[in-house]
Design an enzyme around this catalytic site. Structure first.
Site, PDB file in Angstrom:
ATOM      1  N   PRO A  96      34.555 -17.549 -59.640  1.00  0.00           N
ATOM      2  CG  PRO A  96      35.031 -16.057 -61.365  1.00  0.00           C
ATOM      3  CD  PRO A  96      35.685 -16.964 -60.362  1.00  0.00           C
ATOM      4  CB  CYS A  97      30.441 -20.892 -60.310  1.00  0.00           C
ATOM      5  SG  CYS A  97      29.921 -20.634 -58.618  1.00  0.00           S
ATOM      6  CG  HIS A  98      29.083 -14.780 -59.956  1.00  0.00           C
ATOM      7  ND1 HIS A  98      30.184 -15.056 -59.170  1.00  0.00           N
ATOM      8  CD2 HIS A  98      29.294 -13.548 -60.483  1.00  0.00           C
ATOM      9  CE1 HIS A  98      31.017 -14.039 -59.209  1.00  0.00           C
ATOM     10  NE2 HIS A  98      30.501 -13.096 -60.014  1.00  0.00           N
TER      11      HIS A  98
END
Length: 141
Positions: A96-98
């Site tokens: 989850p780079c978001h």
């Protein structure tokens, strides 16, 4: 492989996921519906800083964020290096780079799909889902 989600299409490098593309798609569909908070997929992370950043991102809980600086401090590197690694994440959403934001809470970019607009939709989805769960717990008490 291209995966549609929240009116965007995100590219996932399925070569670093040991499960089938059907399993990947099914889990992303469950995530989008709000039925899944964590992915049960084995992801092969590369050696070096990218792998370290991917591992750190994978540890950010659903519905929460960390700053580039937070991850940089944990990994003893710079926020810019963390941002560059986030941009090279081969499996957005799955790792989850978001959930990585600027120190002031600004979204500061997203390499997948429609950029910041998609990052915002993902974070709003998780925040909305968190509130639903909290409301359920309050009403069940």
């Amino acid at each position: 492989m291209d995966v549609p989600i929240f009116n965007s299409t995100i590219e996932i490098d399925e070569s670093v996921v040991t499960e089938s593309t059907a399993d990947i798609r099914a889990q992303i569909d469950e995530y989008e519906r709000g039925d899944r908070r964590a992915f049960d997929l084995e992801i092969i992370t590369p050696d070096g800083l990218l792998g370290e950043v991917m591992t750190a991102m994978a540890e950010i809980p659903y519905g929460e964020t960390r700053s580039y600086g937070d991850l940089a401090a944990d990994l003893e590197t710079s926020p810019i290096a963390v941002g560059q690694a986030c941009g090279r994440n081969p499996v957005p959403i799955l790792v989850p780079c978001h959930r990585v934001v600027g120190s002031d809470g600004d979204l500061n970019g997203y390499s997948a799909a429609d950029g910041v607009a998609t990052k915002r939709r993902l974070l709003e989805h998780e925040a909305r889902d968190q509130k639903t769960v909290q409301t359920r717990f309050l009403t069940d008490s």
